[in-house]
Design a protein around this motif. Structure first.
Motif, PDB file in Angstrom:
ATOM      1  N   GLY B  32      26.097  97.604  22.618  1.00  0.00           N
ATOM      2  CA  GLY B  32      24.835  96.772  22.071  1.00  0.00           C
ATOM      3  C   GLY B  32      25.489  95.798  21.081  1.00  0.00           C
ATOM      4  N   PHE B  33      25.116  94.501  21.360  1.00  0.00           N
ATOM      5  CA  PHE B  33      25.559  93.528  20.474  1.00  0.00           C
ATOM      6  C   PHE B  33      24.310  92.808  19.787  1.00  0.00           C
ATOM      7  CE2 PHE B  33      28.183  89.004  20.906  1.00  0.00           C
ATOM      8  CZ  PHE B  33      29.181  89.467  20.283  1.00  0.00           C
ATOM      9  N   LEU B  34      24.492  93.227  18.514  1.00  0.00           N
ATOM     10  CA  LEU B  34      23.488  93.220  17.435  1.00  0.00           C
ATOM     11  C   LEU B  34      23.774  91.954  16.579  1.00  0.00           C
ATOM     12  CD1 LEU B  34      23.204  96.718  16.236  1.00  0.00           C
ATOM     13  CD2 LEU B  34      22.305  95.694  18.404  1.00  0.00           C
ATOM     14  N   GLY B  35      22.708  91.309  16.045  1.00  0.00           N
ATOM     15  CA  GLY B  35      23.000  90.096  15.130  1.00  0.00           C
ATOM     16  C   GLY B  35      21.515  89.259  14.869  1.00  0.00           C
ATOM     17  N   LEU B 198      19.885 103.654  22.460  1.00  0.00           N
ATOM     18  CA  LEU B 198      20.413 103.449  23.645  1.00  0.00           C
ATOM     19  C   LEU B 198      22.168 103.489  24.077  1.00  0.00           C
ATOM     20  CD1 LEU B 198      18.264 100.684  25.347  1.00  0.00           C
ATOM     21  CD2 LEU B 198      18.345 102.837  26.090  1.00  0.00           C
ATOM     22  N   CYS B 199      22.775 102.995  22.789  1.00  0.00           N
ATOM     23  CA  CYS B 199      23.852 102.310  22.814  1.00  0.00           C
ATOM     24  C   CYS B 199      25.056 103.231  22.599  1.00  0.00           C
ATOM     25  CB  CYS B 199      24.073 101.091  21.989  1.00  0.00           C
ATOM     26  SG  CYS B 199      23.293  99.881  22.461  1.00  0.00           S
ATOM     27  N   ASP B 200      25.902 103.326  23.379  1.00  0.00           N
ATOM     28  CA  ASP B 200      27.206 104.061  22.997  1.00  0.00           C
ATOM     29  C   ASP B 200      28.021 103.651  22.021  1.00  0.00           C
ATOM     30  OD1 ASP B 200      26.669 106.029  25.280  1.00  0.00           O
ATOM     31  OD2 ASP B 200      27.073 104.401  26.612  1.00  0.00           O
ATOM     32  N   VAL B 201      28.260 102.121  22.089  1.00  0.00           N
ATOM     33  CA  VAL B 201      28.808 101.314  21.053  1.00  0.00           C
ATOM     34  C   VAL B 201      28.207 100.125  20.605  1.00  0.00           C
ATOM     35  CG1 VAL B 201      31.163 100.131  20.689  1.00  0.00           C
ATOM     36  CG2 VAL B 201      31.096 102.169  21.839  1.00  0.00           C
ATOM     37  N   VAL B 202      28.236  99.731  19.377  1.00  0.00           N
ATOM     38  CA  VAL B 202      27.499  98.622  19.217  1.00  0.00           C
ATOM     39  C   VAL B 202      28.411  97.584  18.058  1.00  0.00           C
ATOM     40  CG1 VAL B 202      24.989  99.527  18.936  1.00  0.00           C
ATOM     41  CG2 VAL B 202      26.475  99.704  16.952  1.00  0.00           C
ATOM     42  N   ALA B 203      28.360  96.449  18.231  1.00  0.00           N
ATOM     43  CA  ALA B 203      29.250  95.450  17.698  1.00  0.00           C
ATOM     44  C   ALA B 203      28.102  94.620  16.736  1.00  0.00           C
ATOM     45  CB  ALA B 203      29.849  94.645  18.513  1.00  0.00           C
ATOM     46  N   ASP B 206      27.555  88.145  13.030  1.00  0.00           N
ATOM     47  CA  ASP B 206      26.984  87.395  12.087  1.00  0.00           C
ATOM     48  C   ASP B 206      27.625  86.126  11.973  1.00  0.00           C
ATOM     49  OD1 ASP B 206      24.972  86.529  10.388  1.00  0.00           O
ATOM     50  OD2 ASP B 206      25.838  87.456   8.826  1.00  0.00           O
ATOM     51  N   LYS B 207      27.066  84.917  12.054  1.00  0.00           N
ATOM     52  CA  LYS B 207      27.615  83.465  11.933  1.00  0.00           C
ATOM     53  C   LYS B 207      28.875  83.364  12.779  1.00  0.00           C
ATOM     54  CE  LYS B 207      26.121  83.207   7.399  1.00  0.00           C
ATOM     55  NZ  LYS B 207      26.242  83.854   6.251  1.00  0.00           N
ATOM     56  N   GLY B 208      28.883  84.250  14.106  1.00  0.00           N
ATOM     57  CA  GLY B 208      29.910  84.074  14.850  1.00  0.00           C
ATOM     58  C   GLY B 208      31.064  85.015  14.889  1.00  0.00           C
ATOM     59  N   GLU B 209      30.890  85.902  14.060  1.00  0.00           N
ATOM     60  CA  GLU B 209      32.089  86.866  13.625  1.00  0.00           C
ATOM     61  C   GLU B 209      31.533  88.299  14.000  1.00  0.00           C
ATOM     62  OE1 GLU B 209      35.027  85.299  10.373  1.00  0.00           O
ATOM     63  OE2 GLU B 209      33.203  85.137   9.683  1.00  0.00           O
ATOM     64  N   ILE B 210      32.299  89.178  14.235  1.00  0.00           N
ATOM     65  CA  ILE B 210      32.113  90.414  14.558  1.00  0.00           C
ATOM     66  C   ILE B 210      32.451  91.338  13.213  1.00  0.00           C
ATOM     67  CG2 ILE B 210      32.648  92.718  15.528  1.00  0.00           C
ATOM     68  CD1 ILE B 210      32.906  91.211  18.186  1.00  0.00           C
ATOM     69  N   LYS B 211      31.540  91.707  12.592  1.00  0.00           N
ATOM     70  CA  LYS B 211      31.455  92.390  11.379  1.00  0.00           C
ATOM     71  C   LYS B 211      31.886  93.834  11.411  1.00  0.00           C
ATOM     72  CE  LYS B 211      29.594  88.848   8.864  1.00  0.00           C
ATOM     73  NZ  LYS B 211      30.711  88.129   7.974  1.00  0.00           N
ATOM     74  N   VAL B 212      31.407  94.451  12.378  1.00  0.00           N
ATOM     75  CA  VAL B 212      31.986  95.998  12.381  1.00  0.00           C
ATOM     76  C   VAL B 212      31.482  96.374  13.915  1.00  0.00           C
ATOM     77  CG1 VAL B 212      29.498  96.861  11.782  1.00  0.00           C
ATOM     78  CG2 VAL B 212      31.620  98.116  11.505  1.00  0.00           C
ATOM     79  N   LEU B 213      32.169  97.287  14.563  1.00  0.00           N
ATOM     80  CA  LEU B 213      32.164  97.733  15.763  1.00  0.00           C
ATOM     81  C   LEU B 213      32.196  99.219  15.731  1.00  0.00           C
ATOM     82  CD1 LEU B 213      33.413  95.959  18.725  1.00  0.00           C
ATOM     83  CD2 LEU B 213      33.992  98.460  18.539  1.00  0.00           C
ATOM     84  N   GLY B 214      31.653 100.117  16.375  1.00  0.00           N
ATOM     85  CA  GLY B 214      31.777 101.388  16.517  1.00  0.00           C
ATOM     86  C   GLY B 214      30.615 102.190  17.186  1.00  0.00           C
ATOM     87  N   SER B 215      30.566 103.499  17.289  1.00  0.00           N
ATOM     88  CA  SER B 215      29.346 104.156  17.721  1.00  0.00           C
ATOM     89  C   SER B 215      28.234 104.049  16.807  1.00  0.00           C
ATOM     90  CB  SER B 215      29.801 105.436  18.369  1.00  0.00           C
ATOM     91  OG  SER B 215      29.818 106.109  17.083  1.00  0.00           O
ATOM     92  N   VAL B 295      22.637  99.932   8.030  1.00  0.00           N
ATOM     93  CA  VAL B 295      24.185  99.381   8.509  1.00  0.00           C
ATOM     94  C   VAL B 295      24.092  97.848   8.909  1.00  0.00           C
ATOM     95  CG1 VAL B 295      26.174  99.620  10.234  1.00  0.00           C
ATOM     96  CG2 VAL B 295      24.613 101.625   9.532  1.00  0.00           C
ATOM     97  N   PHE B 296      23.087  97.619   9.524  1.00  0.00           N
ATOM     98  CA  PHE B 296      22.968  96.256  10.039  1.00  0.00           C
ATOM     99  C   PHE B 296      22.767  95.426   8.610  1.00  0.00           C
ATOM    100  CE2 PHE B 296      20.327  92.434  11.376  1.00  0.00           C
ATOM    101  CZ  PHE B 296      21.082  91.989  12.180  1.00  0.00           C
ATOM    102  N   VAL B 297      21.951  95.824   7.921  1.00  0.00           N
ATOM    103  CA  VAL B 297      21.616  94.978   6.641  1.00  0.00           C
ATOM    104  C   VAL B 297      22.810  95.086   5.812  1.00  0.00           C
ATOM    105  CG1 VAL B 297      20.160  95.163   4.505  1.00  0.00           C
ATOM    106  CG2 VAL B 297      18.996  95.727   6.699  1.00  0.00           C
ATOM    107  N   GLN B 298      23.418  96.199   5.743  1.00  0.00           N
ATOM    108  CA  GLN B 298      24.496  96.008   4.877  1.00  0.00           C
ATOM    109  C   GLN B 298      25.744  95.111   5.144  1.00  0.00           C
ATOM    110  OE1 GLN B 298      26.213  99.803   3.570  1.00  0.00           O
ATOM    111  NE2 GLN B 298      28.219  99.163   3.851  1.00  0.00           N
TER     112      GLN B 298
END
Lengths: 258, 303
Positions: B32-35, B198-203, B206-215, B295-298
């Motif tokens: 999952g690629f969230l942002g 759904l996702c096994d892993v999400v990243a 925000d603003k083009g940078e990956i803030k966090v990645l993990g299950s 997590v997303f909001v944080q």
């Protein structure tokens, strides 16, 4: 062979869209009829006859070919516009992410433009014959005439595709093709022989592929030659090859972006 | 690895859309690629699908380099874009036949039958796309993307605009694709519930940078131990009183929603007692442990 097959798939889809909507088909057929009917009949009173290749012909005869050629020009140049429509609708995104090669897409588009050209130009020629144009048509000359129209459509279709790769919006593209449309037609021998034009315009007409298309077609359908003069036909053929190459190159460069 | 991204960047004139992102996606998983909007999700997908040239960095999809072997990449991927992009004036069958041809699908008729069955579209073959509901149009888009049996399927916000029932049907379809076809899914979404489901892993980008990645469970775990107290009140001064603890605030018509992050159950009780003791007019209360949305909001809002 694979490339041709893929181009045919693109063409088939365009035709499904085109023939599926009766509106497009009817408009494309009626437009050249109305164009030629209204223009030629109006001008016939002003210019009853005209000399071409040592032969005196009615203006309707002369201009029926000119209108067929300008239809080939307009349907060709609009091939680029189709690409903008697909960009707006998003279809191009799916095509770009598919294994379809860029030049296959270009060839498919050009095939579609060719089909429209043939329909519109034949509609103009048929209307011409109905309202009195005296065309010399044999099976061979008819086929070569179609081939000439196809070259014209290919040339301007390719120019349309090339322009679309250089212009950023459909609106701007529309403005550009409208701006160059009438000058291109009127600086050619589509509506009058090159010899009646003022010298500067004769120069313009002599570098305008539309002139070579119109004159090639007249060599066949008015003078009754089996093949057009090489002076008329070869520049058109060379221009077509050059334009197709240019379109394929620019299209693959811009839209592949990789 | 199914996808390997290394220091990928994309710049559009003055905007740096994606900044040196790196990640990997394992085979047969849902990534999952969230942002938020404009975070760089779609730009990343477009680069991975070879529709956009990166400014720098590189990536490989199903073992093919996106820069050196773009055509091979396109042969092994499927893309479901945000909105339906097929020809609305053509029927479902005509659209899928066209894409099956240009994707050079072998045993075309059998494949078409299979995807129609998989997506439950047998009764809709002859319908024009414009005659279908949003949910069914999305099914057609997924069916199209599956025609070439992709090794990697990119789903760009696949359930945006769908009703909850249609959304759950799409989720089931995605799970089936991974289970039955062994396809790797690269999914972007705005819906945290969807990612968590759904996702096994999400990243989170925000603003083009990956803030966090993990299950999802790992990421939630990282802020677990905290409690979320959501209260709805007509007393806006609470925004000031609880400022330091405030996760987010949302003002709705005639009501104020506050989200307060607390570290223990005791603190939740103390806060509620305090609010009630001070006669604060509470309209509604919700107490829960964090979700992926928190997590997303944080990570996105830094709260």
């Amino acid at each position: 062979m694979k490339a041709l097959k893929a181009a045919i798939y693109v063409w088939q889809r365009d035709m499904l869209l085109w023939f599926g909507g009766a509106f497009f088909l009817v408009v494309s057929t009626i437009e050249p009829m109305a164009y030629l009917g209204l223009y030629a009949l109006s001008m016939q009173g002003l210019v009853p006859s005209i000399q071409y290749g040592g032969k005196i012909v009615t203006y309707i005869t002369f201009v029926a070919i000119g209108i067929a050629v300008t239809n080939a020009y307009t349907s060709g140049i609009h091939a680029g516009f189709q690409i903008f429509i697909e960009n707006i609708e998003g279809t191009s995104e799916l095509l770009l992410a598919s294994p379809l090669k860029r030049y296959e897409l270009v060839f498919g588009r050009l095939l579609s433009a060719l089909t429209k050209t043939l329909l519109m130009s034949l509609s103009a020629l048929f209307t011409g014959i109905l309202i009195g144009a005296q065309l010399t048509v044999s099976a061979g000359s008819f086929l070569f005439g179609l081939f000439t129209l196809c070259l014209c459509s290919l040339s301007f279709g390719s120019i349309g595709v090339t322009l679309c790769t250089k212009i950023k919006s459909g609106r701007a593209y529309n403005i550009v093709i409208n701006t160059i449309g009438l000058p291109t037609m009127f600086s050619s021998s589509a509506f009058y022989p090159r010899t009646v034009l003022p010298y500067p315009l004769q120069l313009l007409a002599s570098i305008n592929p539309l002139s070579y298309t119109a004159d090639s077609l007249r060599d066949i359908l008015i003078i009754g030659k089996a093949f057009p003069d090489a002076n008329n036909f070869l520049p058109l053929a060379f221009f077509s090859v050059f334009a197709v190459f240019l379109a394929s190159w620019f299209y693959s460069k811009i839209l592949t972006r990789i | 690895m199914s996808i390997e991204v290394f220091s990928l960047s994309k710049r559009f004139e003055k905007t740096q859309a994606v900044k040196k992102i790196s990640f990997t996606v394992k085979e047969k998983t849902i990534f999952g690629f969230l942002g938020p909007n404009g975070a760089g999700k779609t730009t990343t997908i477009r680069m991975l699908c070879t529709m956009l040239k990166p400014t720098s960095g590189t990536a490989s999809v199903a073992g093919y380099d996106i820069l050196k072997e773009p055509e091979s990449v396109r042969e092994v991927i499927g893309l479901v874009p945000q909105r339906s992009l097929m020809d609305g004036e053509l029927t479902v069958m005509q659209n899928l036949q066209f894409y099956a041809k240009i994707c050079r699908v072998k045993e075309r008729e059998r494949t078409l039958r299979e995807v129609f069955a998989l997506m439950g579209l047998e009764d809709y073959k002859a319908k024009k796309l414009t005659q279908l509901s949003g949910g069914y149009r999305k099914r057609v888009e997924i069916a199209r993307a599956l025609l070439n049996r992709p090794k990697v399927l990119f789903l760009d916000e696949p359930t945006t605009g769908l009703d909850p029932i249609a959304r759950r049907i799409v989720w089931d379809i995605i799970r089936d694709i991974v289970r039955d076809e062994g396809t790797t899914i690269f999914l972007t979404t705005h819906y945290m519930e969807e990612a968590q489901e759904l996702c096994d892993v999400v990243a989170i980008i925000d603003k083009g940078e990956i803030k966090v990645l993990g299950s999802p469970s790992h990421l939630i775990q990282s802020i677990r131990g905290e409690w979320i107290l959501k209260i709805w009140t007509r007393e806006p001064q609470l925004f000031t009183d609880y400022g330091p603890l405030l996760v987010s605030k949302k003002t709705e018509t005639g009501s104020n929603e506050l989200r307060i992050r607390l570290t223990s159950q005791d603190e939740v009780i103390r806060t509620l007692t305090c609010l009630l003791g001070n006669q604060v007019a509470l309209e509604n209360i919700e107490i829960r442990q964090p979700t992926l949305e928190d997590v997303f909001v944080q990570y996105v809002k830094g709260l």
